[in-house]
Design an enzyme around this catalytic site. Structure first.
Site, PDB file in Angstrom:
ATOM      1  N   CYS A 103       0.821  -1.220   0.000  1.00  0.00           N
ATOM      2  CA  CYS A 103       0.000   0.000   0.000  1.00  0.00           C
ATOM      3  C   CYS A 103       0.849   1.263   0.000  1.00  0.00           C
ATOM      4  O   CYS A 103       0.325   2.371  -0.156  1.00  0.00           O
ATOM      5  CB  CYS A 103      -0.904   0.043   1.234  1.00  0.00           C
ATOM      6  SG  CYS A 103      -1.952  -1.384   1.465  1.00  0.00           S
ATOM      7  N   HIS A 121      -6.244   1.990   5.209  1.00  0.00           N
ATOM      8  CA  HIS A 121      -6.800   1.119   4.177  1.00  0.00           C
ATOM      9  C   HIS A 121      -7.498  -0.063   4.844  1.00  0.00           C
ATOM     10  O   HIS A 121      -6.917  -0.709   5.708  1.00  0.00           O
ATOM     11  CB  HIS A 121      -5.680   0.607   3.270  1.00  0.00           C
ATOM     12  CG  HIS A 121      -6.117  -0.478   2.341  1.00  0.00           C
ATOM     13  ND1 HIS A 121      -7.243  -0.354   1.540  1.00  0.00           N
ATOM     14  CD2 HIS A 121      -5.599  -1.701   2.075  1.00  0.00           C
ATOM     15  CE1 HIS A 121      -7.379  -1.453   0.831  1.00  0.00           C
ATOM     16  NE2 HIS A 121      -6.406  -2.295   1.140  1.00  0.00           N
ATOM     17  N   HIS A 123     -10.417  -3.517   4.332  1.00  0.00           N
ATOM     18  CA  HIS A 123     -11.142  -4.428   3.444  1.00  0.00           C
ATOM     19  C   HIS A 123     -12.594  -4.557   3.899  1.00  0.00           C
ATOM     20  O   HIS A 123     -13.196  -5.620   3.757  1.00  0.00           O
ATOM     21  CB  HIS A 123     -10.468  -5.801   3.432  1.00  0.00           C
ATOM     22  CG  HIS A 123      -9.144  -5.835   2.759  1.00  0.00           C
ATOM     23  ND1 HIS A 123      -8.430  -6.999   2.574  1.00  0.00           N
ATOM     24  CD2 HIS A 123      -8.396  -4.850   2.202  1.00  0.00           C
ATOM     25  CE1 HIS A 123      -7.300  -6.731   1.957  1.00  0.00           C
ATOM     26  NE2 HIS A 123      -7.240  -5.433   1.721  1.00  0.00           N
ATOM     27  N   GLU A 150     -27.534  11.903   8.335  1.00  0.00           N
ATOM     28  CA  GLU A 150     -26.865  12.817   9.263  1.00  0.00           C
ATOM     29  C   GLU A 150     -25.359  12.595   9.319  1.00  0.00           C
ATOM     30  O   GLU A 150     -24.577  13.544   9.379  1.00  0.00           O
ATOM     31  CB  GLU A 150     -27.472  12.658  10.669  1.00  0.00           C
ATOM     32  CG  GLU A 150     -26.862  13.547  11.738  1.00  0.00           C
ATOM     33  CD  GLU A 150     -27.165  15.038  11.571  1.00  0.00           C
ATOM     34  OE1 GLU A 150     -27.994  15.405  10.703  1.00  0.00           O
ATOM     35  OE2 GLU A 150     -26.557  15.837  12.293  1.00  0.00           O
ATOM     36  N   HIS A 212     -12.537  -4.878  -3.293  1.00  0.00           N
ATOM     37  CA  HIS A 212     -11.312  -4.843  -2.495  1.00  0.00           C
ATOM     38  C   HIS A 212     -11.512  -4.119  -1.150  1.00  0.00           C
ATOM     39  O   HIS A 212     -11.345  -4.714  -0.096  1.00  0.00           O
ATOM     40  CB  HIS A 212     -10.217  -4.172  -3.337  1.00  0.00           C
ATOM     41  CG  HIS A 212      -8.891  -4.080  -2.677  1.00  0.00           C
ATOM     42  ND1 HIS A 212      -7.704  -4.041  -3.387  1.00  0.00           N
ATOM     43  CD2 HIS A 212      -8.536  -3.993  -1.370  1.00  0.00           C
ATOM     44  CE1 HIS A 212      -6.687  -3.946  -2.542  1.00  0.00           C
ATOM     45  NE2 HIS A 212      -7.155  -3.927  -1.318  1.00  0.00           N
TER      46      HIS A 212
END
Lengths: 252, 252, 252, 252
Positions: A103, A121, A123, A150, A212
């Site tokens: 990443c 990140h 999943h 909201e 992903h």
């Protein structure tokens, strides 16, 4: 079962050794443990950091701290951290027993293109289901859009700052739009399309990846964390709304 | 409520007494407590080790460590462990107050046929629902198959090793296939069909059991645990996809 | 916010003061805290003991220990316990600030008619949904029935004991049947129909109450707890099966 | 990441410094941590206080204690509390680094119009889904109504008190009715319609806000908390009933 390597050039030790709980090397570990634990706790979201999936990175002054790949999040130690120089993009610290996170170029994109200081990140299954529902119902190039919930007020509206340097947040009657990019065989290959999405959606603080998960960033760790939580709340709510035949954008 | 027996031949004490948290007798307890606690935490997966269901076993050198049957997972102690000699298949240690796990021959199959060092059995509701959906939609002999979900990259592709002895993992564009065997009246009677499935699917690291759950193994405890987590993530996601009318295998 | 009364006749103190964690007054508190915590943890089942709902009772020698009504389960203390003489049905201990549980006659029924030593009452949403689905699909007098789910093996088959005094459990190919009684305005008014159901279903270890929840009992605390967990697993699985159009009783 | 300000006029320190865990400044923190943790634990309800959403306030003698806006609930400290004089509505204490909660006038409404002593606001997804289902199925001005669910007995019937000053609770055969008001751009603008709903529904202890969440109050913290839990249980059950085609109001 030794999974946390500590064989690393000792002269980089000072980069990750600190008594300060707010030091990024400690913060990432706290965050990963918290996410892992929360993950296991909040219904479907355990998968956010299940096993070794997902990841997080913090930009701290001239340095980037990155959690390694393939380490059980709840067992992460400061000495597992990779440290990169923000300018030269060179590793100042590489724990020998770990692989750098795939990443990394994606985290870096949020730091360079958005001046973010933390990128998360996950999943999240809710995120994955949203990308599939949008593709089927609105087409492959459509973003996720929702109005009048909201919780969208928890997401910044754009990167503009007011006189006091405060960011503006989405209003209840405004629309939340999160771009969706197609997944690739290798995570690092997402970089171009992620950066493209950032350019096409200059206001977004997150990008969904089909089948992903999602990348969410923020001005600091606190904001990245709460924006990640708010988005996941919205993704989960949107999936439940779909099950009940409730539209994401009210007609009237 | 005495549920943890300690009446056992003392000369086997050394097999389960260790200060090392990585010692298998301690690891199984940690794992069971973790699973139990996580179980209760992550939404539907508590049932993995609900009450006394499920189980786990670790192969350590010449010994097999097996959690007993009918013990509350969160209360398991090292002294509750059964220890078997891998070669002779004879018990080196039998806590008198416990029944050996009916899963023993199944755990053993993963050790002998796959050279695994840890095997986990759960009653995950997601796994059970998958076996029912596959049977109805694809027939009784069909395996569970899914493509293009990032998390399948958490599952090894086969048993081949590269030059560094590293295993290859499934690619995003490859297909995850998990065989499903029919349940039997007695757990030990699953052994033949489990071994048959291992032969028919030489690459698989897991076997689903219809209306029952799943067996997942790995090269070590860390891998078995994270592969178990990744598979359950995929089973849960697949059930949610089915509810939303999203196919497991994209057409295009 | 004083919710745990301690004003009670001191000469009954000895009934609830014990260093032994296995003493019923301590066990009920442990159980309630555990249920409360687990409750909050396992997805939909928090409601089992949400706020002040649900309850539990333990029979210990000549005494019945009963958790009071209207006390937050996670804050329960041994001194909050009611203690009743099993023979005379007279209270040996009544914390003045608490109301006795309306479940008392129902708990007592499992002790007298079934010789149980622990009875647990929950408001599990899965149990409530099952009672509604059975009523609509099979009629108001139908019991809940399911076959061929591995977890039913966690439920005793009947009250018969083998030579060693061991109880037999349901087999995989046998049928689990739980009677359902109609709810009443006042919980204590359930007693007659609960006892009727126990007579009509002499093998059952549980009775469902329409739109209300379930009563589960066992020979001891450990068994009552694990049977309660196994049943809730089955109720939850059955609701998910219904959502996916999967029958509770396989045709073939 | 300093998110909890402590720069405040020290002469107000005594208002929030207390060794007594029952002191409101401590209670709010305990409650927020508990909600946060429970939130993450109980399946879909983490969002109740996800990130910085939701809030709570306690009325204590002449003072109102209010949790600040935008602070991570699990990290809240007594020194983060705002304290307001109930009569004059003037702040006796304003932590400089925090924004007062936009919910303040709404909390205040429950204190003034209902003589409540604790008010809790959540963004429960179940509450949000209920407001959407009611709007679609029964129209924009319809309240949420449900009958014959045991748990409604956890909600007070009205504000009448018996001779002992005890409140009466809803009976099993009575109907729970919660008004729903439309959301507004700014939370404080909900005040008029919230107060209108309180007048139109003089018996209600809660008001739902479309696409937003719910406000629940009680005579004290214990009651507000358990009534909040009971209502969320009912909202969740009602959504699941809707998914299964089960009516909220039985025909017969």
């Amino acid at each position: 079962m030794t999974i946390n390597g500590s064989d690393h050039n000792l002269d980089s030790e000072h980069l990750v050794r600190s008594e300060d709980p707010q030091h990024p090397a400690n913060l990432i570990c706290t965050l990963c443990r918290k996410f892992y634990t929360l993950g296991w706790r909040f219904s479907r979201r355990f998968e956010q950091v299940t096993g070794t999936g997902g990841g997080t990175s913090i930009r701290h002054g001239p340095h980037i701290y990155i959690a390694p790949s393939g380490v059980q999040k709840e067992l992460m130690e400061p000495t597992d951290m990779f440290v990169m120089d923000f300018e030269s993009k060179e590793y100042l610290r590489k724990p020998k027993s770990h692989k750098p996170s795939a990443c990394t170029p994606l985290f870096m994109s949020s730091f360079t293109l958005r001046d973010a200081h933390c990128c998360i990140h996950t999943h999240s299954q809710w995120a994955v289901l949203i990308t599939l529902l949008v593709e089927r119902d609105f087409g492959p190039s459509a973003p996720f859009e929702i109005e009048r919930i909201e919780q969208i007020k928890g997401i910044p509206k754009n990167y503009a700052r007011d006189a006091n340097g405060k960011v503006a947040y989405l209003g209840y009657f405004e629309r939340l739009r999160i771009p969706i990019i197609e997944n690739t065989a290798h995570e690092e290959d997402l970089t171009d399309s992620l950066q493209q999405a950032m350019n096409d959606y200059p206001d977004t603080y997150a990008v969904l990846v089909r089948r992903h998960g999602v990348y969410v960033w923020g001005d600091n760790v606190h904001k990245a964390k709460t924006q990640c939580e708010s988005l996941d709340y919205i993704f989960q709510l949107a999936v439940e709304m779909h099950k009940l035949g409730l539209p994401w954008m009210p007609k009237d």
